[in-house]
Write an enzyme that holds these catalytic residues in place. Sequence first.
Site: not given
Length: 225
Positions: A8, A32, A34, A36, A65, A67, A136, A141-144, A174-176, A196
């Site tokens: 990402s 990827h 994102d 938003m 993606h 969002m 998800m 909404g946010f990375g990390g 997707d996420g973490g 990411g």
Amino acid sequence: MAPQISPSILSADFARLAEDVERIADSADWVHVDVMDNHFVPNLTLGLPVVRALLKHSRLPLDCHLMIEDPDRWAPEYAEAGAKSVTIHAEAAKAPIRTLRAIRAAGARAGLGINPATPVDGFEDLLGEVDMLLLMTVEPGFGGQKFLDVVLPKVRRARELIKGRDLPVWLQVDGGVSAETIERCAEAGADVFVAGNAVYGADDPVEAIRNLRAQAEDATAKANW
């Protein structure tokens, strides 16, 4: 299907996106993106003009993606611009079947995204309309963010639904996703992994991708799905 890694660029350097995309061109499967809009999710990132610009410089296909609110209006334009995969969110789409078909008609793979609290069973009848189901594993909404283990049973359930209908649908998480979590995701049934910070936060993004891929391959080989 062999595991695929989709880094990402939400975690890349926005001032050097083309360079950061080129850095992973020989090791990743996708880029990827994102998108938003600060309405569907509380963040504002990239949009169609940036995607069009990236398409001129990326040797990898773009995995967009969305969002955003009103994906029914905007999603086909991303496919028409040249993105090879476009994912809309089930929670935002008002006419998902029509939109998914429009994405496919424009030449892209059609994806359906589902937030952590949204049950997957309600979308079983839509699986024939999608090429990829995105689950998800953080709140969008946010990375990390920290990976939500509570989603893993839903990943397993999604794999069961796909297998039960014998459909060639990819299952993306997707996420973490990181070296600490990717094996659990693969064991649960995921085969496409968005990463990411685990890639762009590493000293060597290329080596990070190789290691993530190796972990996913090992876990997939041991899984019984």
